[in-house]
Design a protein around this motif. Structure first.
Motif, PDB file in Angstrom:
ATOM      1  N   SER A 233      -7.731   1.523   0.049  1.00  0.00           N
ATOM      2  CA  SER A 233      -7.613   0.122   0.431  1.00  0.00           C
ATOM      3  C   SER A 233      -6.936  -0.648  -0.698  1.00  0.00           C
ATOM      4  O   SER A 233      -6.613  -0.091  -1.738  1.00  0.00           O
ATOM      5  CB  SER A 233      -9.004  -0.449   0.671  1.00  0.00           C
ATOM      6  OG  SER A 233      -9.694  -0.450  -0.542  1.00  0.00           O
ATOM      7  N   ASN A 234      -6.789  -1.910  -0.477  1.00  0.00           N
ATOM      8  CA  ASN A 234      -6.157  -2.745  -1.491  1.00  0.00           C
ATOM      9  C   ASN A 234      -6.990  -2.822  -2.762  1.00  0.00           C
ATOM     10  O   ASN A 234      -6.475  -2.980  -3.845  1.00  0.00           O
ATOM     11  CB  ASN A 234      -5.937  -4.145  -0.946  1.00  0.00           C
ATOM     12  CG  ASN A 234      -4.784  -4.148   0.015  1.00  0.00           C
ATOM     13  OD1 ASN A 234      -3.762  -3.556  -0.271  1.00  0.00           O
ATOM     14  ND2 ASN A 234      -4.975  -4.769   1.158  1.00  0.00           N
ATOM     15  N   ALA A 237      -5.898  -0.129  -4.955  1.00  0.00           N
ATOM     16  CA  ALA A 237      -4.472   0.057  -5.214  1.00  0.00           C
ATOM     17  C   ALA A 237      -4.165   0.013  -6.700  1.00  0.00           C
ATOM     18  O   ALA A 237      -3.369   0.796  -7.196  1.00  0.00           O
ATOM     19  CB  ALA A 237      -3.671  -1.001  -4.482  1.00  0.00           C
ATOM     20  N   LYS A 270       4.392   0.455  -6.558  1.00  0.00           N
ATOM     21  CA  LYS A 270       3.126  -0.033  -6.047  1.00  0.00           C
ATOM     22  C   LYS A 270       2.541  -1.151  -6.886  1.00  0.00           C
ATOM     23  O   LYS A 270       1.637  -1.851  -6.440  1.00  0.00           O
ATOM     24  CB  LYS A 270       2.118   1.113  -5.999  1.00  0.00           C
ATOM     25  CG  LYS A 270       2.369   2.045  -4.848  1.00  0.00           C
ATOM     26  CD  LYS A 270       1.181   2.912  -4.539  1.00  0.00           C
ATOM     27  CE  LYS A 270       1.484   3.643  -3.260  1.00  0.00           C
ATOM     28  NZ  LYS A 270       0.648   4.723  -2.935  1.00  0.00           N
ATOM     29  N   GLU A 446       3.888   8.332   4.615  1.00  0.00           N
ATOM     30  CA  GLU A 446       3.191   7.398   3.723  1.00  0.00           C
ATOM     31  C   GLU A 446       2.933   6.077   4.435  1.00  0.00           C
ATOM     32  O   GLU A 446       1.854   5.501   4.333  1.00  0.00           O
ATOM     33  CB  GLU A 446       4.026   7.129   2.472  1.00  0.00           C
ATOM     34  CG  GLU A 446       4.066   8.289   1.527  1.00  0.00           C
ATOM     35  CD  GLU A 446       2.928   8.212   0.526  1.00  0.00           C
ATOM     36  OE1 GLU A 446       2.710   7.122  -0.018  1.00  0.00           O
ATOM     37  OE2 GLU A 446       2.267   9.236   0.316  1.00  0.00           O
ATOM     38  N   ALA A 447       3.977   5.624   5.157  1.00  0.00           N
ATOM     39  CA  ALA A 447       3.861   4.341   5.849  1.00  0.00           C
ATOM     40  C   ALA A 447       2.775   4.413   6.912  1.00  0.00           C
ATOM     41  O   ALA A 447       1.958   3.500   7.055  1.00  0.00           O
ATOM     42  CB  ALA A 447       5.195   3.970   6.482  1.00  0.00           C
ATOM     43  N   ARG A 449       0.233   6.389   6.923  1.00  0.00           N
ATOM     44  CA  ARG A 449      -1.056   6.474   6.258  1.00  0.00           C
ATOM     45  C   ARG A 449      -1.505   5.093   5.780  1.00  0.00           C
ATOM     46  O   ARG A 449      -2.672   4.759   5.824  1.00  0.00           O
ATOM     47  CB  ARG A 449      -0.959   7.447   5.088  1.00  0.00           C
ATOM     48  CG  ARG A 449      -2.288   8.046   4.727  1.00  0.00           C
ATOM     49  CD  ARG A 449      -2.120   9.188   3.745  1.00  0.00           C
ATOM     50  NE  ARG A 449      -1.303  10.260   4.295  1.00  0.00           N
ATOM     51  CZ  ARG A 449      -0.470  11.008   3.572  1.00  0.00           C
ATOM     52  NH1 ARG A 449      -0.336  10.778   2.280  1.00  0.00           N
ATOM     53  NH2 ARG A 449       0.231  11.968   4.133  1.00  0.00           N
ATOM     54  N   ALA A 450      -0.532   4.321   5.321  1.00  0.00           N
ATOM     55  CA  ALA A 450      -0.883   2.999   4.809  1.00  0.00           C
ATOM     56  C   ALA A 450      -1.374   2.082   5.926  1.00  0.00           C
ATOM     57  O   ALA A 450      -2.176   1.177   5.694  1.00  0.00           O
ATOM     58  CB  ALA A 450       0.321   2.373   4.116  1.00  0.00           C
TER      59      ALA A 450
END
Lengths: 490, 267
Positions: A233-234, A237, A270, A446-447, A449-450
């Motif tokens: 999650s954020n 990050a 990131k 990746e996208a 998954r995000a």
């Protein structure tokens, strides 16, 4: 301590006290209320918010404010209160008298453990900002010892910040090595408790600790054995970003350039926009790794906003490698020697020499169909007692490694370049195609998954507009925070 | 003085004497005894407890392990070298503040760098290099190893070979000889790709072999695909086999299958 003394000592603050102190104190009290609710409802989110708000208040903290807050929040006569007050600087004790009177009416009978740990964190942050590192160390130690005995998820958040600042103040005084054992112990404890945030924080701190002393071997051993984590999650990050950066550094030293490049570029991408110091570091390392891989970073990398001047040495370095001019490379390396050793990239730059020579040889091979080795040695500007023999073996190695397509004629002492064959008759286009497709597919995955929801999120209610605003604000604050820190550190 | 310490000091003296006599067997036996004795001290790594005699104990333990490293070089035992070096390393890193630096430190660190180079463990070589301070890099022994690595990477092999004559320490000779062999293999590998042919005299000189006989022995042993004819070494045979035009079918199939899988996932 009389009123007169106070007036003489600090005439200005005493005027501003009525307007200033209540507001900060008021904020702190609000935060304390958030912590209490968070503890009561077992909501980690609230605690997170409290930590964020505190970081925003950092600049406004004063001894008087902190001490009166402590008196307000912690049960009077409790061990924590007495201990924490003893860490605070003594000079403006007089303000306390006033506030103790107020707090006497408010004092809760018993404070929650969360609030106690929060108080430790607040005092620790305050002491660090005041540059009182010995007190900060003692405070951090006591706070960690206290949180260690509490196994609650709501405390994990506070404890992980506590670890962070604890390690930070040791870094400031330059004796990180002392707490390595402590951190390892803590890491074991949080791993047993499945405290993910604590694990990430401590793993990063340990890696940082090892890398501070250039102990890449130990860092890699720890990293490969420690439980892995991905950014869910954020919230995670930023620790993940740091982790990627450390990973990239380790891999660079161990010559795994391709993996290192991936990690470093990902870390740079990131990282929050505000974290300039961190992004600059990532970029510096990424540039060197790409050069070592034989790639030339694009000009836009060096022209990013706010990085132009700091990346200047690396820009000139890239230029030297691109041209393949050994003399220029040597000049650049000497000119910015102090920058490179401060960035601790000096050893990597030494490794680049080999790439410069390679590029030089390749340029010569492309330009001439036949050239004598004497000229090659001259063009490469090798500074050795026997340049021709050196040039011969260097060219021979370049041929074997496939950097150039040529043959040597020892009897005549010249190098004959072969005609460049049709590249489309080889497997080259296929592999180029493959690497691009792999990159695109990876990006897509990746996208996807995000976009996925964090685990168990379906149990919680949907994000309301207010919460979203809060989350965005939180991200900004975190970014600002990381930026400030990195500016301090690097 | 502590009786245990006295005992260690006495056996250490005997060990040193045996080492000077080059009596490898006796020194090995004494060394094993010494190592067992050292385990009795609580002040040594990994415990590193503060005891009244700790400085003395640490110093003697460091001396013992330094001698052990030298012994392993004399015995030409690379595994023993690695073991002993790792036992020694904490004394340089973790006790740096408590003990005066040892005169042997840099020669031994340099020796270890050289060993990693010989064993072609370049990643570890660089990891070790990062730990060293900028001051240490100036040291002759370390610098020697660092320059060797650079020349080796560049391909300036004759610089590597000439470095053998300027060894900073007598223990380095063993590893330099090993390195010379590695370099010869490298040169042979490069030559067969870079040259069509070489005259015998040139080949001899390049591969650092003293006679035609040695050369032909080397060729038959290590490079059976070379051909010696009319005083010239031909590398042609090795070369012809190199460019093969066949389609790498297996990798291609794998790649294509993976594209198909990924595409299916997307759709």
């Amino acid at each position: 301590m009389t009123q007169d003394v106070e007036m003489k000592e600090q005439p200005a603050p005493s005027n501003s006290v009525p307007s200033n102190v209540p507001s900060t104190l008021h904020h702190l009290k609000e935060i304390a209320a958030i912590v209490e609710t968070g503890a009561y409802t077992k909501e980690v989110r609230r605690i997170n918010r409290a930590v964020r708000l505190t970081l925003a208040l950092r600049k406004k903290l004063k001894t008087s404010v902190v001490s009166s807050f402590l008196n307000y929040a912690l049960a009077s006569g409790s061990e924590a209160l007495i201990r924490l007050l003893s860490y605070l600087p003594k000079e403006d004790d007089h303000d306390m008298e006033v506030d103790t009177a107020i707090s006497a009416t408010h004092t809760p009978a018993k404070h929650s453990p969360e609030l106690e740990i929060y108080a430790y964190l607040l005092v620790l942050i305050f002491l660090i900002d005041q540059k009182k590192y010995p007190e900060a160390k003692a405070c951090g130690k006591a706070g960690i010892a206290r949180s260690r005995n509490m196994n609650k998820r709501t405390i994990d958040v506070l404890a992980s910040r506590l670890y962070h600042f604890y390690s930070y103040c040791y870094e400031m005084t330059g004796d990180l090595v002392e707490i390595r054992g402590d951190l390892l112990n803590l890491h074991r404890i949080v791993t047993l408790r499945r405290d993910e945030l604590g694990q990430e924080t401590l793993l990063n701190l340990l890696l940082r600790n090892y890398l501070h002393y250039n102990l890449y071997d130990q860092a890699e051993k720890l990293r490969s054995k420690a439980p892995r984590f991905e950014a869910h999650s954020n919230q995670q990050a930023i620790p993940f970003c740091r982790y990627l950066f450390y990973l990239g550094k380790i891999r660079t030293i161990q010559l795994e350039y391709t993996d290192a490049k991936d990690s470093l570029l990902q870390a740079a991408r990131k990282a929050p926009v505000g974290a300039l110091g961190f992004r600059v570091q990532c970029n510096k390392w990424a540039i060197i790794v790409r050069l070592l891989l034989g790639e030339i970073p694009e000009r836009t990398v060096f022209m990013q906003k706010g990085m132009k001047t700091v990346l200047r040495p690396y820009f000139e370095l890239t230029n030297a490698v691109r041209i393949g001019d050994l003399e220029l490379f040597r000049n650049v390396a000497d000119k910015f020697a102090s920058t490179f050793s401060a960035d601790r990239t000096h050893n990597l730059i030494v490794r680049l020499r080999h790439n410069v020579i390679r590029t030089g040889v390749r340029n010569i091979s492309i330009s001439y169909s036949r050239i004598s080795l004497v000229d090659v040695a001259h063009k490469l500007r090798l500074d050795s007692p026997n340049p021709v023999a050196d040039a011969e073996s260097i060219v021979a190695k370049a041929i074997r490694d496939g950097a150039i397509d040529a043959t040597l004629d020892h009897a005549n002492g010249w190098m004959v370049s072969k005609e460049t064959g049709d590249v489309y008759s080889t497997n080259e286009p296929q592999s180029a195609f493959n690497s691009r497709i792999a990159f695109c597919l990876n990006m897509h995955n990746e996208a996807v998954r995000a976009l996925r929801f964090p685990p168990n999120s379906h149990k919680k209610e949907k994000e309301s507009a207010e919460k979203r605003r809060e989350r965005q604000q939180q991200e900004q604050e975190l970014a600002k925070h990381i930026a400030e820190e990195d500016d301090d550190e690097f | 003085m502590d009786p245990k310490l006295t005992e260690v000091v006495q056996s250490f003296e005997r060990f040193k004497a045996a080492l000077v006599r080059n009596d490898l067997e006796t020194s090995n036996n004494l060394l094993s005894q010494l190592k067992v004795m050292l385990t009795g001290f609580r002040s040594l790594p990994p415990l590193l407890e503060e005891t009244p005699n700790s400085v003395q104990e640490l110093t003697i333990a460091r001396d013992i392990y330094e001698r052990a490293v030298v012994l392993s070089v004399k015995a030409e035992d690379q595994d023993a070298f690695e073991r002993d070096f790792f036992q020694l390393k904490p004394y340089y890193v973790d006790t740096a503040g408590r003990l005066p630096p040892s005169a042997q430190e840099y020669p031994i660190l340099g020796l270890n760098l050289l060993r990693l180079l010989v064993q072609n463990r370049i990643a570890e070589f660089h990891t070790e290099l990062e730990i060293l301070s900028p001051g240490a890099m100036e040291n002759l022994c370390i610098k020697h190893a660092v320059e060797l690595e650079q020349s080796f990477m560049e391909g300036a092999y004759n610089r590597v070979l000439s470095a053998r004559k300027t060894v900073p320490h007598e223990t380095y000779v063993y590893f330099m000889d090993l390195l010379a062999k590695t370099v010869r293999d490298e040169i042979a590998g490069c030559s067969e790709k870079a040259y069509d042919y070489l005259s015998l005299a040139d080949a001899k000189q390049m591969l650092m072999l003293s006679s035609d006989k040695e050369l032909s022995a080397y060729v038959t042993e290590e490079r059976p695909d070379w051909e010696i004819k009319n005083g010239v070494v031909y590398f042609q045979k090795a070369k012809e086999s190199a460019p093969c035009k066949e389609i790498p079918s297996m990798p291609l199939i794998n790649q294509t299958l993976s594209y198909a899988r990924e595409l299916e996932r997307i759709i």
